[in-house]
Design a protein around this motif. Structure first.
Motif, short mmCIF file in Angstrom:
data_model
loop_
_atom_site.label_atom_id
_atom_site.label_comp_id
_atom_site.label_asym_id
_atom_site.label_seq_id
_atom_site.Cartn_x
_atom_site.Cartn_y
_atom_site.Cartn_z
N HIS A 470 56.09 38.07 10.10
CA HIS A 470 54.64 38.16 9.98
C HIS A 470 54.19 39.48 10.58
CE1 HIS A 470 54.23 33.87 8.87
NE2 HIS A 470 55.21 33.69 9.72
N LEU A 471 53.32 40.17 9.86
CA LEU A 471 52.74 41.42 10.35
C LEU A 471 51.35 41.10 10.87
CD1 LEU A 471 53.64 44.38 10.50
CD2 LEU A 471 52.33 44.81 8.43
N LEU A 472 51.14 41.24 12.18
CA LEU A 472 49.91 40.80 12.83
C LEU A 472 49.22 41.97 13.52
CD1 LEU A 472 51.35 37.60 14.54
CD2 LEU A 472 50.22 37.73 12.33
N GLN A 473 47.93 41.86 13.67
CA GLN A 473 47.18 42.82 14.47
C GLN A 473 47.39 42.53 15.96
OE1 GLN A 473 43.07 43.10 13.42
NE2 GLN A 473 43.47 43.21 11.21
N VAL A 474 47.49 43.60 16.74
CA VAL A 474 47.73 43.44 18.17
C VAL A 474 46.56 42.74 18.84
CG1 VAL A 474 48.17 44.68 20.32
CG2 VAL A 474 49.25 45.44 18.21
N ASP A 475 45.36 43.04 18.41
CA ASP A 475 44.18 42.44 19.03
C ASP A 475 43.90 41.03 18.53
OD1 ASP A 475 43.88 44.82 20.36
OD2 ASP A 475 42.51 45.66 18.86
N VAL A 476 44.38 40.70 17.34
CA VAL A 476 44.13 39.38 16.76
C VAL A 476 45.48 38.78 16.39
CG1 VAL A 476 42.91 38.07 14.98
CG2 VAL A 476 41.94 40.22 15.84
N GLY A 477 46.04 37.98 17.28
CA GLY A 477 47.34 37.40 17.05
C GLY A 477 47.31 36.13 16.23
N GLY A 478 46.18 35.48 16.17
CA GLY A 478 46.08 34.25 15.39
C GLY A 478 46.86 33.12 16.04
N ALA A 479 47.66 32.44 15.24
CA ALA A 479 48.44 31.32 15.75
C ALA A 479 49.51 31.77 16.73
CB ALA A 479 49.08 30.56 14.58
N TYR A 480 49.86 33.04 16.70
CA TYR A 480 50.90 33.57 17.60
C TYR A 480 50.28 34.49 18.66
CZ TYR A 480 53.43 32.15 13.42
OH TYR A 480 53.90 31.45 12.33
N GLU A 481 49.07 34.16 19.08
CA GLU A 481 48.35 35.04 20.00
C GLU A 481 49.05 35.15 21.35
OE1 GLU A 481 43.83 35.52 21.85
OE2 GLU A 481 44.34 33.84 20.52
N ARG A 482 49.70 34.06 21.78
CA ARG A 482 50.33 34.10 23.11
C ARG A 482 51.55 35.01 23.11
NH1 ARG A 482 49.82 27.61 24.45
NH2 ARG A 482 47.53 27.60 24.59
N TYR A 483 52.30 35.02 22.01
CA TYR A 483 53.41 35.96 21.91
C TYR A 483 52.90 37.40 21.90
CZ TYR A 483 56.35 31.98 20.54
OH TYR A 483 57.04 30.80 20.51
N VAL A 484 51.89 37.65 21.08
CA VAL A 484 51.37 39.00 20.94
C VAL A 484 50.71 39.47 22.23
CG1 VAL A 484 49.79 40.45 19.61
CG2 VAL A 484 51.07 38.64 18.47
N ALA A 485 50.08 38.55 22.97
CA ALA A 485 49.43 38.94 24.23
C ALA A 485 50.45 39.41 25.26
CB ALA A 485 48.62 37.75 24.77
N VAL A 486 51.56 38.68 25.37
CA VAL A 486 52.62 39.09 26.30
C VAL A 486 53.21 40.43 25.87
CG1 VAL A 486 54.87 38.47 27.24
CG2 VAL A 486 53.11 36.72 26.98
N ALA A 487 53.42 40.61 24.56
CA ALA A 487 53.94 41.88 24.07
C ALA A 487 52.96 43.01 24.32
CB ALA A 487 54.25 41.77 22.57
N GLY A 488 51.66 42.73 24.22
CA GLY A 488 50.67 43.76 24.50
C GLY A 488 50.68 44.19 25.97
N GLN A 489 50.91 43.24 26.88
CA GLN A 489 51.00 43.60 28.30
C GLN A 489 52.19 44.52 28.54
OE1 GLN A 489 51.03 40.12 30.76
NE2 GLN A 489 49.20 39.24 29.82
N TRP A 490 53.31 44.20 27.88
CA TRP A 490 54.50 45.05 28.05
C TRP A 490 54.26 46.45 27.47
CZ3 TRP A 490 58.81 46.04 30.43
CH2 TRP A 490 59.80 46.79 29.83
N ARG A 491 53.61 46.54 26.34
CA ARG A 491 53.33 47.83 25.73
C ARG A 491 52.43 48.67 26.61
NH1 ARG A 491 48.97 49.42 21.82
NH2 ARG A 491 48.11 47.49 22.59
N GLN A 492 51.35 48.09 27.16
CA GLN A 492 50.45 48.84 28.01
C GLN A 492 51.14 49.32 29.28
OE1 GLN A 492 47.49 49.90 27.29
NE2 GLN A 492 47.30 48.83 25.33
#
Length: 588
Positions: A470-492
């Protein structure tokens, strides 16, 4: 004239065509050469005639067969091969400038049209390209103007100028300027319209933005029809496209078009020809020793999409698509075109519906052939994964460089976090979910286009344990928001610590040479010291507060990820990285 039985495009984009009379035509991966084997002779003592020619200098006897093979290749290849000698005169167009990019309209532009059948057409602002999304929303066709193939040659000075006495510097500069202006005004570039067919599940990054515009209109049209009939349907199609690419920009966007391949192949010694097996064996669907990309048979196109879990997609020619369901390869989903709602039918391989009189095609034979082609692809992928043949048209710049790990972190109860030297970040969670995204935007162009599309919001690619992507927006993870949020913390965190370091210059290599052994040893020393600090860290091993934790929504695991554990680990590692860099600077 012989009729085509089978057309096969392999992974290196070489084409193998089999005809009903037993003859066979092979195109090189770049399209600049071909080999034609005539039909088997009637007498067994006579040898089969085989000819090899340059494509642009083909004889009139082979011209029609070669044009059909080139059209098939250009329809599914990444870069078309367009020799001007084989382009019909009525399809040529002379333009004063080369068309290398197009400007696409915004989502609310009037350049977007809807047909009565449900197809959605997005035309570029300059009229040089257009994208047509099928009514089922699973495939699309693009048409764009492309310059005919040519060779980059250094302009030579005319003979009369070379034999004349050497003029003064001012006169030479004036004459050269006049000659350049005259040549520029008289130069006309030959263009032709190229038609390509793509799958919505896997396509080139060039068409990502116009496809997102078409998908947004397609979903809006479905929502209106669903509200009208009182039915509520989901925004996405299970196992199909990822519709999280809704464009947010209200301005026009420019995108580069695929460039044609040169007339002359730079590496003709890498052309490989197949004798004794190939397209004539495909009716029996024997296992092939090479990876196959596209198969054409009786007007039906079978497309193989590689990845962790290969998928076969069938285009039936009536706007409908049949696709295998990932790891459940015995199940196939049939997406039928409909102007209002999505019509989906699931088939089981061992319980296919019987054929009915008057059918345009047989579902039983199509699904059975697709399943056997997918099995052949899986066998070939396991046998050729370690030895991949070189391809003549893939240049050195397009070959992916081996990226090194510049930062790695293992968080207890969460997973493994990595930052690579090519600007990408990889996160592997303990339940098998993987997230890949960019942590450094100053990376090569192909990386930026792959993850961010060159425009719009930042994206990340999420891979589930069953192979679905799945190709997702970093700011809008949808059903996988918790995965994307943790990945966003690591990226920052990686951006703040690595990009701010003055001695970090590995993301912008100054030369094309690989990293030397001294840099490799330095990275290994950092990783060893970093892992030692992690193993002896009391913060990572301390129990977390259950009230501040959240659980991942996954059907395969009941693991718990803690926000504080990730934040504390990143803060602790910041100090460790600074100490390591200071220590290495003193040693040098």
């Amino acid at each position: 004239m012989a009729v085509v039985r089978f057309m096969v495009m392999f992974d290196d984009e070489s084409v193998d065509v089999s005809f009903t009379d037993g003859s066979r035509l092979q195109l090189s991966p770049c399209g600049s050469e071909y080999v034609l084997e005539t039909a088997p002779p009637a007498h067994p003592l006579h040898k089969r005639r085989r000819v090899r020619h340059r494509t642009r200098f083909t004889i009139s006897e082979h011209r029609a067969l070669l044009v059909d093979a080139l059209n098939f290749r250009n329809k599914y290849a990444a870069h078309p091969y367009l020799p001007e000698e084989l382009v019909p005169e009525d399809q040529k167009e002379k333009l004063g400038a080369e068309v290398s990019e197009v400007e696409w309209p915004s989502a609310g532009s009037c350049s977007i049209s809807h047909s009565s059948a449900g197809d959605i057409t997005v035309c570029s602002v300059d009229g040089h390209a257009r994208l047509v999304l099928s009514s089922c929303g699973q495939e699309f066709t693009v048409e764009f103007m492309c310059r005919s193939s040519w060779n980059e040659e250094r302009p030579q000075e005319p003979q009369d100028l070379r034999s004349a006495p050497a003029p003064s510097t001012a006169a030479r500069h004036l004459r050269s300027s006049e000659n350049e202006d005259a040549a520029r005004s008289a130069r006309r570039f030959t263009h032709t319209c190229v038609v390509q067919h793509h799958s919505g599940l896997h396509h080139h990054h060039t068409w990502r933005y116009p496809l997102s515009v078409a998908l947004s209109q397609w979903e809006a049209q479905r929502a209106q029809c669903s509200d009208a009939i009182g039915q509520q349907r989901g925004a996405g199609v299970e196992g199909g496209l990822d519709h999280a690419l809704t464009p947010v920009s209200q301005a026009t966007v420019k995108c580069d078009l695929p460039r044609p391949l040169p007339l002359t192949c730079p590496c003709p010694h890498q052309h490989r020809w197949r004798y004794g097996s190939g397209a004539e064996d495909w009716p029996e669907l024997d296992a092939s020793a090479e990876l196959v990309k596209v198969v054409w048979c009786h007007g039906v196109v079978y497309r193989l999409i590689g990845g962790a879990v290969p998928v076969v997609e069938v285009s039936l020619g009536d706007g409908s698509v049949i696709r295998s369901n990932g790891v459940l390869a015995e199940y196939f989903t049939h997406y039928r075109p409909s102007p209002s709602t999505a019509v989906e039918t699931v088939y089981y391989l061992n319980g296919l519906p019987p054929d009915l009189p008057g059918q345009t095609y047989s579902i039983r034979s199509v699904v059975t052939r697709a399943s056997r082609i997918l099995q052949c692809y899986k066998q070939a992928s396991t046998s050729t994964m370690s030895i991949m043949p070189q391809c003549c048209w893939r240049r050195q710049a397009e070959v992916k460089e081996c990226a090194g790990v510049v930062l790695e972190l293992q968080v207890a109860g969460t997973g493994q976090f990595q930052a690579l030297s090519d600007g990408t970040a990889h996160i592997t969670f303990l339940d098998g979910v993987q997230v890949q995204m960019l942590w450094n935007t100053h990376t090569p162009a192909q990386k930026q286009e792959l993850f961010s599309g060159g425009v719009g919001p930042e994206l990340c690619q999420l891979t589930l344990p069953d192979g679905q992507q799945h190709l997702l927006q970093v700011d809008v993870g949808g059903a996988y928001e918790r995965y994307v949020a943790v990945a966003g913390q690591w990226r920052q965190w990686v951006k703040q610590n690595l990009l701010s370091a003055s001695n970090y210059d590995r993301t912008e290599p100054q030369t094309d040479r690989p990293i030397d052994s001294r840099s490799v040893l330095t990275e290994l020393q950092k990783i060893r010291r970093f892992n030692f600090l992690l193993d002896n860290s009391s913060i990572l091993n301390s129990p977390s507060d259950p009230s501040q934790s959240f659980r991942l929504t996954s059907d395969h695991s009941d693991l718990t990820i803690t926000n504080d554990s990730v934040s504390q680990a990143l803060q602790k590692t910041t100090k460790a990285i600074q100490d390591i860099n200071a220590l290495l600077a003193q040693n040098h």
